[in-house]
Enzyme design. Structure first.
Site, PDB file in Angstrom:
ATOM      1  N   CYS A 131       0.714  -1.272  -0.011  1.00 55.20           N
ATOM      2  CA  CYS A 131       0.091  -0.023  -0.178  1.00 55.20           C
ATOM      3  C   CYS A 131       0.878   1.217   0.027  1.00 55.20           C
ATOM      4  CB  CYS A 131      -1.086  -0.048   1.300  1.00 55.20           C
ATOM      5  SG  CYS A 131      -2.203   1.699   1.447  1.00 55.20           S
TER       6      CYS A 131
ATOM      7  N   CYS B  56      -0.680   6.880   6.586  1.00 48.39           N
ATOM      8  CA  CYS B  56      -1.930   6.710   7.127  1.00 48.39           C
ATOM      9  C   CYS B  56      -2.147   5.893   8.405  1.00 48.39           C
ATOM     10  CB  CYS B  56      -2.521   5.668   6.117  1.00 48.39           C
ATOM     11  SG  CYS B  56      -4.315   4.997   6.561  1.00 48.39           S
TER      12      CYS B  56
ATOM     13  N   CYS C  57      -3.394   1.200   9.094  1.00 45.24           N
ATOM     14  CA  CYS C  57      -2.729  -0.165   9.224  1.00 45.24           C
ATOM     15  C   CYS C  57      -1.522  -0.015  10.002  1.00 45.24           C
ATOM     16  CB  CYS C  57      -2.750  -0.936   8.012  1.00 45.24           C
ATOM     17  SG  CYS C  57      -4.265  -1.175   6.885  1.00 45.24           S
TER      18      CYS C  57
ATOM     19  N   GLN D 174     -20.283  -6.899  11.744  1.00 47.78           N
ATOM     20  CA  GLN D 174     -18.726  -7.173  11.772  1.00 47.78           C
ATOM     21  C   GLN D 174     -18.230  -6.723  10.327  1.00 47.78           C
ATOM     22  OE1 GLN D 174     -16.786  -8.384  13.971  1.00 47.78           O
ATOM     23  NE2 GLN D 174     -18.167  -9.278  15.622  1.00 47.78           N
TER      24      GLN D 174
ATOM     25  N   TYR E  53     -25.623  -7.578  24.175  1.00 50.31           N
ATOM     26  CA  TYR E  53     -24.847  -6.862  23.006  1.00 50.31           C
ATOM     27  C   TYR E  53     -25.140  -7.479  21.762  1.00 50.31           C
ATOM     28  CZ  TYR E  53     -22.846  -5.421  27.890  1.00 50.31           C
ATOM     29  OH  TYR E  53     -22.600  -5.188  28.998  1.00 50.31           O
TER      30      TYR E  53
ATOM     31  N   GLU F  15     -29.580  -5.081  23.147  1.00 45.63           N
ATOM     32  CA  GLU F  15     -28.837  -4.219  22.334  1.00 45.63           C
ATOM     33  C   GLU F  15     -29.401  -2.780  22.715  1.00 45.63           C
ATOM     34  OE1 GLU F  15     -26.272  -1.898  20.468  1.00 45.63           O
ATOM     35  OE2 GLU F  15     -25.676  -4.267  20.451  1.00 45.63           O
TER      36      GLU F  15
ATOM     37  N   ASP G 106     -21.061 -10.352  23.690  1.00 49.25           N
ATOM     38  CA  ASP G 106     -20.395  -9.806  22.603  1.00 49.25           C
ATOM     39  C   ASP G 106     -20.206  -8.177  22.813  1.00 49.25           C
ATOM     40  OD1 ASP G 106     -18.777  -9.149  20.295  1.00 49.25           O
ATOM     41  OD2 ASP G 106     -20.434 -10.005  19.105  1.00 49.25           O
TER      42      ASP G 106
ATOM     43  N   CYS H 276     -13.680  -8.098  21.311  1.00 50.74           N
ATOM     44  CA  CYS H 276     -12.564  -7.245  20.310  1.00 50.74           C
ATOM     45  C   CYS H 276     -11.569  -6.600  20.761  1.00 50.74           C
ATOM     46  CB  CYS H 276     -13.778  -6.506  19.580  1.00 50.74           C
ATOM     47  SG  CYS H 276     -14.454  -5.289  20.181  1.00 50.74           S
TER      48      CYS H 276
END
Length: 473
Positions: free
Chosen positions: A71, A77, A80, A301, A335, A356, A401, A428
Site C-alpha cells: 500500500c 495513514c 494499518c 462485523q 450486546y 442491544e 459480545d 474485540c
C-alpha cells in the site's frame, strides 16, 4: 531515561494493541508504530512512575521479516500497522499478544483448580491458537472516510487520519483493505467537491460543510450504501453527485445514497437528519446462510468472511444446547447488534433473547429474524445493565459480545449471578477481556476453550473467544 532525550534501542516485542517494548540502558520504553526486531531512535515524551513512553523518530534497522508494503499510504495513514510484515508473522504477533495478556488468568485458574504445575502445558490444553481471516485484502465491508487537508491550508483531502495526527487527513485512493469500488467512490466524491471548492468542517473553528463519507458494501451480495455526512452550514444541490456515483463502473450495485446532516461538535458520524438522495437507506448481506438487512448505523462485523469463522467458532464453543433435540433451552445474546448470533442459535434453542442499546440495530434484528423465518427470537432495546433484571425468562446459556470497553462491572455481576452452565464471551479488545475474566473466575467459572480470530488483517486488532464453564456443572 529522561524526558526530552533521544535514545536508540531494539524493539523486543509488541504488546497489544500496538506498543513496541524497547529496552535501553537497563530501562524499558513503550514506542508505538514499531515492529519487533527493528532498531529505532525515539524521543521520550512521557515518564511517570518509572515508565517511559517514546515517540518514534526513525527506523535505523528494519526487522528481519519486514518487507515493502503493497500500500503506498502505509506509514503515513494511521489505519494499518502490520502491512509490511508477512501475514504469518502478523498472526504470530497477535497470538503472542493474546497469550501474554491472558497468561495471568490461566495461571490463576491452574492454581485454583490444582491442575498441574506446568503452566505452558496447561495453557496448551485450553488455548487453540489463532484462526486466520479467509481474506487479507479487500476485506472491509464498511469505511468511514474523513474530510480535511493533508497539511495546514492544503487542498481538500478525503480518507483516513494521518498517523499520530488528529487533524491531518491522508487521501487513501489506493487503500488495500477495501476493494476497488470503495476507491472509485472516494476518488469520485473528492474530485466532485474539489472542483466546487467546498469547505470541510474544521475541528477547532467548528466551521465548514463536509465531514465524512460512509461507504458500506456487502461482500456476498455486492450491494452498496453510500452516505455523505455534512453540517447544515451550507446548502448544496447534491443531485449531480448522485449522478456521478451511479455512472461509476462499479462491480457492486449502489442500493442507496444518503445525505446525513450532523451539527455535533464531536468528531463522530451521527445523524441529526438523514435524507435519501437515491434508492433506499439499507442493503442486504448474507452470513452463514442467513440474510441481514443493514442500515447506515447498524452494527455488523466489518469482515464478512472473517465473521463466519468467528461465529462458527462461537457456536462450536457453546456446544449442544438442544438437549438431544428437545429445543428447551433459553439463550441470552447480550450486546446483540443486528442479532447475528441470536439467529444462528435460534434453530436449536427454545428461545433466544437479544439485548442491544442501539435501537436502530434492534429494529433491524427483529426484521432480520422475521425475514429468516425465526419466530423464537426476541430483541430488547436498552442497556444490558438496566434491562436484564427485568427480563422474566431466565437463561440457560449466555453469549456476550460487548463493545471494546467490555462489560460494565455491575452488569457482569448480574450475568454471573444467573449461574448458567456456559458463557461464551466474544471480545474485540483482549485487555478488556482479561479484566472481565478475573471477575468470571471469581464468580465460579473456568476457561475451557480459548481461541483468537483475526478479523482485521494488516491492523493491530484481534478478536478472542472464550468458553466459560460453571464449576461443578
Amino acid at each position: 531515561m529522561k524526558k526530552g532525550q533521544i535514545y536508540e534501542g531494539y524493539v523486543e516485542r509488541l504488546d497489544f494493541p500496538n506498543k513496541g517494548i524497547v529496552r535501553c540502558e537497563d530501562e524499558v520504553a513503550v514506542v508505538k508504530n514499531t515492529l519487533p526486531g527493528q532498531r529505532i531512535s525515539f524521543m521520550v515524551n512521557k515518564k511517570r512512575k518509572g515508565k517511559a513512553e517514546g515517540r518514534l523518530l526513525e527506523v535505523l534497522e528494519r526487522a528481519e521479516e519486514e518487507m515493502e508494503s503493497p500500500c503506498p499510504h502505509f506509514g503515513a495513514c494511521g489505519g494499518c500497522s502490520y502491512q509490511s510484515l508477512p501475514y504469518a508473522k502478523q498472526l504470530e504477533i497477535k497470538e503472542d499478544q493474546v497469550l501474554r495478556l491472558l497468561r495471568p488468568m490461566f495461571e490463576r485458574q491452574m492454581l485454583l483448580k490444582g491442575e498441574g504445575e506446568d503452566l505452558d502445558a496447561y495453557i496448551g490444553s485450553i488455548f487453540e491458537g489463532i484462526k486466520p481471516s479467509p481474506v487479507q485484502t479487500d476485506y472491509r465491508n464498511k469505511m468511514e472516510f474523513s474530510f480535511g487537508d493533508e497539511y495546514k491550508d492544503g487542498p481538500l483531502a478525503l480518507g483516513m487520519h494521518k498517523r499520530g495526527s488528529f487533524y491531518d487527513i491522508v487521501s487513501v485512493r489506493d487503500c488495500r483493505i477495501v476493494d476497488a469500488d470503495y476507491r472509485m467512490v472516494l476518488s469520485c466524491v473528492l474530485a466532485y467537491f474539489t472542483k466546487r471548492s467546498s469547505s470541510y468542517f474544521h475541528r477547532i473553528r467548528h466551521e465548514g460543510y463536509l465531514r465524512h463519507l460512509l461507504v458500506r458494501k456487502a461482500q456476498k451480495t455486492g450491494e452498496m450504501l453510500i452516505a455523505l455526512v455534512t453540517t447544515t452550514q451550507e446548502m448544496q444541490d447534491l443531485t449531480p453527485l448522485v449522478g456521478e456515483l451511479l455512472a461509476l463502473p462499479l462491480k457492486g450495485k449502489i442500493t442507496g445514497v444518503l445525505h446525513t446532516k450532523n451539527d455535533s461538535l464531536a468528531d463522530i458520524v451521527q445523524s441529526d437528519e438523514t435524507v435519501i438522495l437515491y434508492g433506499k437507506d439499507y442493503f442486504y448481506e448474507e452470513l452463514l446462510g442467513l440474510k441481514f438487512k443493514i442500515s447506515q448505523f447498524s452494527f455488523f462485523q466489518t469482515n464478512t468472511l472473517g465473521a463466519e469463522v468467528l461465529y462458527e467458532t462461537a457456536r462450536s464453543f457453546l456446544g449442544d444446547i438442544s438437549g438431544e433435540g428437545k429445543r428447551d433451552k433459553t439463550v441470552f445474546d447480550l450486546y446483540s447488534g443486528t442479532g447475528t448470533i441470536a439467529q444462528l442459535l435460534a434453530p436449536v434453542a427454545k428461545k433466544v433473547i437479544g439485548v442491544e442499546i442501539v435501537e436502530e440495530a434492534v429494529l433491524a434484528a427483529r426484521e432480520n429474524a422475521k425475514q429468516n423465518g425465526l419466530g423464537n427470537c426476541a430483541f430488547i432495546a436498552g442497556d444490558v445493565l438496566k434491562v436484564i433484571e427485568n427480563i422474566e425468562e431466565k437463561p440457560d446459556f449466555i453469549v456476550l459480545d460487548p463493545p471494546r470497553d467490555g462489560v460494565h462491572p455491575k452488569a457482569l455481576q448480574k450475568i454471573i449471578d444467573y449461574k448458567v452452565d456456559r458463557i461464551v464471551y466474544i471480545s474485540c479488545k483482549p485487555t478488556s477481556l482479561a479484566r472481565d475474566l478475573e471477575a468470571l473466575l471469581d464468580g465460579g467459572y473456568v476457561m475451557e476453550r480459548v481461541a483468537a480470530v483475526d478479523q482485521f488483517p494488516e491492523t493491530a486488532n484481534v478478536e478472542v473467544i472464550v468458553k466459560m464453564q460453571l464449576v461443578g456443572k
